[in-house]
Design a protein around this motif. Structure first.
Motif, PDB file in Angstrom:
ATOM      1  N   ASP A 100       6.594   3.375  -1.493  1.00 39.76           N
ATOM      2  CA  ASP A 100       7.565   4.459  -1.526  1.00 39.76           C
ATOM      3  C   ASP A 100       8.940   3.834  -1.294  1.00 39.76           C
ATOM      4  O   ASP A 100       9.241   3.379  -0.187  1.00 39.76           O
ATOM      5  CB  ASP A 100       7.250   5.476  -0.427  1.00 39.76           C
ATOM      6  N   THR A 155       0.849  -1.180   0.000  1.00 47.03           N
ATOM      7  CA  THR A 155       0.000   0.000   0.000  1.00 47.03           C
ATOM      8  C   THR A 155       0.891   1.238   0.000  1.00 47.03           C
ATOM      9  O   THR A 155       1.838   1.320   0.779  1.00 47.03           O
ATOM     10  CB  THR A 155      -0.887   0.001   1.262  1.00 47.03           C
ATOM     11  N   ASP A 156       0.594   2.187  -0.890  1.00 39.94           N
ATOM     12  CA  ASP A 156       1.359   3.437  -0.962  1.00 39.94           C
ATOM     13  C   ASP A 156       2.867   3.193  -1.065  1.00 39.94           C
ATOM     14  O   ASP A 156       3.652   3.713  -0.272  1.00 39.94           O
ATOM     15  CB  ASP A 156       1.058   4.338   0.252  1.00 39.94           C
TER      16      ASP A 156
END
Length: 154
Positions: free
Chosen positions: A88, A85-86
Motif C-alpha cells: 500500500d 506483503t499487502d
C-alpha cells in the motif's frame, strides 16, 4: 520520457554490501526516468537464498530513506527478491527531506521532483532524512557503514 522498468513500487531489492552480505530495500516510488525512492533496512542478510517471496517489512523500521538512481537495479547488481506483503503506497510515503540542516524539501509523490522548500530553525528538520540524490553505489557504501556501526555496538 518514462521507460519500462524491471521493477515496480512494492518490490524488495537486495542491496550488496561492500564488505559482505546484503541489506534489503523497498522501492516505494519510481519516476520511470532513473530515479526511485527507497526505504532501506539495517539488518545484514548473509545470502540471497535466505530471502524469498513476500516480506512483512515495516517502513517505520527503515534505517535509511532516500531518493536514488536505479542503475544498480537496471544493471542487475541489486536483485529483486520479493514484494512487500499487502503493498500500500500510502503506508510508504514520500517523506519530507532536510537540506543543509535547515531547509525542508518536499517532493511530488509521482514524479519525485521538488515541489517546495521551506527554511526551518536549525533543529527543525533534524529527524528527517537528508536530502539529495544518491547513486546506487553510494547507497551501498552508506548501508555498509550503517550496518557495520550497528553490529559494532551490539
Amino acid at each position: 520520457m518514462a521507460r519500462s522498468l524491471p521493477y515496480t513500487a512494492g518490490d524488495i531489492v537486495a542491496v550488496p554490501l561492500r564488505d559482505e552480505g546484503f541489506a534489503l530495500g523497498v522501492i516505494a516510488r519510481a519516476d520511470g526516468k532513473g530515479i526511485a525512492l527507497g526505504y532501506f533496512f539495517g539488518q545484514r542478510i548473509d545470502a540471497l537464498d535466505k530471502v524469498t517471496g513476500p516480506q512483512a517489512l515495516n517502513p517505520d523500521n527503515a534505517a535509511k530513506v532516500c531518493r536514488f538512481g536505479d542503475r544498480g537495479i537496471i544493471k542487475g547488481l541489486w536483485a529483486i527478491v520479493g514484494r512487500v506483503t499487502d503493498w500500500d503506497p500510502e503506508k510508504w510515503p514520500v517523506p519530507a527531506f532536510c537540506r543543509n540542516g535547515e531547509i525542508l524539501v518536499q517532493y511530488d509523490d509521482r514524479t519525485l521532483e521538488s515541489v517546495g522548500t521551506q527554511r526551518l530553525p536549525q533543529s527543525g528538520c533534524q529527524d528527517l532524512p537528508e536530502d539529495g540524490l544518491e547513486g546506487s553505489g553510494f547507497v551501498e557504501i552508506k548501508l555498509t557503514k550503517l550496518i557495520a556501526a550497528q553490529e559494532k555496538d551490539i
